[in-house]
Design a protein around this motif. Structure first.
Motif, PDB file in Angstrom:
ATOM      1  N   LYS A  19       0.837  -1.194   0.000  1.00 26.02           N
ATOM      2  CA  LYS A  19       0.000   0.000   0.000  1.00 26.02           C
ATOM      3  C   LYS A  19       0.869   1.240   0.000  1.00 26.02           C
ATOM      4  N   LEU A  20       0.328   2.314  -0.567  1.00 32.64           N
ATOM      5  CA  LEU A  20       1.034   3.590  -0.549  1.00 32.64           C
ATOM      6  C   LEU A  20       0.027   4.717  -0.599  1.00 32.64           C
ATOM      7  N   GLY A  21       0.477   5.885  -0.152  1.00 33.45           N
ATOM      8  CA  GLY A  21      -0.425   7.029  -0.128  1.00 33.45           C
ATOM      9  C   GLY A  21       0.210   8.232   0.519  1.00 33.45           C
ATOM     10  N   VAL A  22      -0.636   9.084   1.098  1.00 32.59           N
ATOM     11  CA  VAL A  22      -0.158  10.323   1.714  1.00 32.59           C
ATOM     12  C   VAL A  22      -0.438  10.296   3.222  1.00 32.59           C
ATOM     13  N   SER A  23       0.397  11.033   3.944  1.00 36.11           N
ATOM     14  CA  SER A  23       0.246  11.222   5.382  1.00 36.11           C
ATOM     15  C   SER A  23       0.046  12.709   5.640  1.00 36.11           C
ATOM     16  N   ILE A  24      -1.044  13.059   6.310  1.00 34.48           N
ATOM     17  CA  ILE A  24      -1.312  14.440   6.705  1.00 34.48           C
ATOM     18  C   ILE A  24      -1.164  14.474   8.222  1.00 34.48           C
ATOM     19  N   ALA A  25      -0.036  15.024   8.685  1.00 31.67           N
ATOM     20  CA  ALA A  25       0.349  14.878  10.082  1.00 31.67           C
ATOM     21  C   ALA A  25       0.333  16.209  10.816  1.00 31.67           C
ATOM     22  N   ALA A  26       0.186  16.122  12.134  1.00 36.07           N
ATOM     23  CA  ALA A  26       0.198  17.293  13.016  1.00 36.07           C
ATOM     24  C   ALA A  26       0.610  16.815  14.400  1.00 36.07           C
ATOM     25  N   GLN A  27       0.548  17.717  15.376  1.00 35.58           N
ATOM     26  CA  GLN A  27       0.787  17.346  16.761  1.00 35.58           C
ATOM     27  C   GLN A  27      -0.440  17.678  17.592  1.00 35.58           C
ATOM     28  N   ASN A  28      -0.565  16.977  18.719  1.00 31.63           N
ATOM     29  CA  ASN A  28      -1.648  17.252  19.653  1.00 31.63           C
ATOM     30  C   ASN A  28      -1.102  18.120  20.766  1.00 31.63           C
ATOM     31  N   ASN A  29      -1.315  19.422  20.658  1.00 28.87           N
ATOM     32  CA  ASN A  29      -0.879  20.348  21.701  1.00 28.87           C
ATOM     33  C   ASN A  29      -1.837  21.525  21.706  1.00 28.87           C
ATOM     34  N   PRO A  30      -2.869  21.488  22.582  1.00 33.95           N
ATOM     35  CA  PRO A  30      -3.881  22.544  22.575  1.00 33.95           C
ATOM     36  C   PRO A  30      -3.328  23.941  22.794  1.00 33.95           C
ATOM     37  N   GLY A  31      -2.158  24.060  23.419  1.00 31.84           N
ATOM     38  CA  GLY A  31      -1.624  25.381  23.719  1.00 31.84           C
ATOM     39  C   GLY A  31      -0.789  25.997  22.616  1.00 31.84           C
ATOM     40  N   VAL A  32      -0.582  25.266  21.522  1.00 31.95           N
ATOM     41  CA  VAL A  32       0.293  25.757  20.461  1.00 31.95           C
ATOM     42  C   VAL A  32      -0.426  25.662  19.127  1.00 31.95           C
ATOM     43  N   GLU A  33      -0.390  26.758  18.358  1.00 30.89           N
ATOM     44  CA  GLU A  33      -0.979  26.764  17.027  1.00 30.89           C
ATOM     45  C   GLU A  33       0.048  26.257  16.017  1.00 30.89           C
ATOM     46  N   GLU A  34      -0.178  25.082  15.488  1.00 26.21           N
ATOM     47  CA  GLU A  34       0.720  24.504  14.493  1.00 26.21           C
ATOM     48  C   GLU A  34      -0.097  24.055  13.298  1.00 26.21           C
ATOM     49  N   GLY A  35       0.544  24.005  12.144  1.00 27.82           N
ATOM     50  CA  GLY A  35      -0.116  23.527  10.933  1.00 27.82           C
ATOM     51  C   GLY A  35       0.203  22.074  10.670  1.00 27.82           C
ATOM     52  N   THR A  36      -0.376  21.532   9.631  1.00 31.56           N
ATOM     53  CA  THR A  36      -0.155  20.136   9.264  1.00 31.56           C
ATOM     54  C   THR A  36       0.996  20.024   8.275  1.00 31.56           C
ATOM     55  N   ARG A  37       1.573  18.852   8.231  1.00 34.28           N
ATOM     56  CA  ARG A  37       2.621  18.540   7.268  1.00 34.28           C
ATOM     57  C   ARG A  37       2.149  17.376   6.418  1.00 34.28           C
ATOM     58  N   THR A  38       2.248  17.519   5.099  1.00 33.42           N
ATOM     59  CA  THR A  38       1.876  16.449   4.188  1.00 33.42           C
ATOM     60  C   THR A  38       3.132  15.695   3.774  1.00 33.42           C
ATOM     61  N   ALA A  55       4.024  -3.272   8.275  1.00 29.65           N
ATOM     62  CA  ALA A  55       5.250  -2.486   8.432  1.00 29.65           C
ATOM     63  C   ALA A  55       5.143  -1.321   7.452  1.00 29.65           C
ATOM     64  N   LEU A  56       5.130  -0.089   7.976  1.00 31.67           N
ATOM     65  CA  LEU A  56       4.915   1.095   7.151  1.00 31.67           C
ATOM     66  C   LEU A  56       6.025   2.123   7.358  1.00 31.67           C
ATOM     67  N   TYR A  57       6.410   2.767   6.264  1.00 30.73           N
ATOM     68  CA  TYR A  57       7.230   3.969   6.335  1.00 30.73           C
ATOM     69  C   TYR A  57       6.264   5.147   6.318  1.00 30.73           C
ATOM     70  N   VAL A  58       6.331   6.001   7.346  1.00 32.61           N
ATOM     71  CA  VAL A  58       5.390   7.123   7.451  1.00 32.61           C
ATOM     72  C   VAL A  58       6.159   8.402   7.781  1.00 32.61           C
ATOM     73  N   GLU A  59       5.863   9.461   7.033  1.00 29.87           N
ATOM     74  CA  GLU A  59       6.433  10.767   7.313  1.00 29.87           C
ATOM     75  C   GLU A  59       5.453  11.554   8.168  1.00 29.87           C
ATOM     76  N   LYS A  60       5.957  12.109   9.285  1.00 28.00           N
ATOM     77  CA  LYS A  60       5.122  12.880  10.200  1.00 28.00           C
ATOM     78  C   LYS A  60       5.803  14.205  10.518  1.00 28.00           C
ATOM     79  N   GLY A  61       5.262  14.925  11.480  1.00 27.84           N
ATOM     80  CA  GLY A  61       5.795  16.219  11.866  1.00 27.84           C
ATOM     81  C   GLY A  61       4.690  17.257  11.845  1.00 27.84           C
ATOM     82  N   TRP A  62       5.070  18.535  11.841  1.00 25.70           N
ATOM     83  CA  TRP A  62       4.087  19.615  11.799  1.00 25.70           C
ATOM     84  C   TRP A  62       4.750  20.874  11.287  1.00 25.70           C
ATOM     85  N   GLU A  63       3.940  21.798  10.823  1.00 27.70           N
ATOM     86  CA  GLU A  63       4.433  23.087  10.330  1.00 27.70           C
ATOM     87  C   GLU A  63       4.331  24.118  11.449  1.00 27.70           C
ATOM     88  N   GLY A  64       5.346  24.961  11.563  1.00 24.49           N
ATOM     89  CA  GLY A  64       5.375  25.969  12.614  1.00 24.49           C
ATOM     90  C   GLY A  64       6.453  25.659  13.624  1.00 24.49           C
TER      91      GLY A  64
END
Length: 195
Positions: free
Chosen positions: A38-57, A79-88
């Protein structure tokens, strides 16, 4: 820089023990297919209510091994290779080897099979880059989480799948700023083939 990191803690060993036990129980079971890709896209972010961050594709790809004790119920290690993170902020760009162990429920109908997947996963950070500076040495290299997924499979022996998955990281992967949690979140949209 590729780094698997330190050995997992108590929760990690529990997850690995459960994965090995499930594999030992299910290996004699009849396989629906040898494997899936399988393959596709990852739309990632972080869970932190106190910080305004954007998503990373980013990108996601991997293999699955659907084991079938019955037509409706499966155990599906992956077993998956996944790119994560966040913008900001420092904008970390995290790359993981993610190993989920999912329970799969199929609802077979005449021409296609809708399914639900859910269960725990363990993720090993294999690379980390930041827009500003290097990744901190005290950031966690192993993450634990859970995932929930829905999809549909078309075809017989050779099946085509389309799937949407949401994953929740359960650890603060940053550990740099006291009181600020940085738990990963990701929406994966994937297509695949099961052989």
């Amino acid at each position: 820089m590729w780094s698997i990191g330190p050995a997992p803690g108590r929760l990690g060993w529990v997850a690995w023990t459960a994965a090995v036990a499930a594999a030992a129980i299910c290996l004699p079971a009849r396989l629906e297919g040898q494997y899936g890709v399988k393959l596709g896209v990852s739309i990632a972010a972080q869970n932190n209510p106190g910080v305004e961050e954007g998503t990373r594709t980013g990108f996601a790809a991997g293999i699955s091994f659907p084991l079938r004790p019955s037509r409706v119920f499966q155990i599906q290690p992956e077993a998956l290779y996944v790119e994560k993170g966040w913008e900001g902020g420092s904008e970390p760009r995290l790359q993981y080897l993610e190993v989920p162990l999912f329970l799969r429920l199929n609802a077979p109908v005449r021409s296609f099979v809708p399914y639900l997947l859910g269960g725990p996963s363990i993720s090993f950070r294999i690379a980390c880059n930041q827009l500003v500076g290097d990744c901190p040495n005290d950031s966690r290299k192993v993450d634990y989480g859970v995932g929930l997924s829905g999809g549909v499979r078309f075809g017989g022996v050779l099946g085509v799948t389309a799937e949407g998955r949401y994953t929740w990281g359960l650890r603060d992967v940053d550990r740099v700023d006291p009181g600020l949690d940085a738990e990963t979140r990701a929406l994966l949209l994937m297509v695949g083939v099961e052989f």
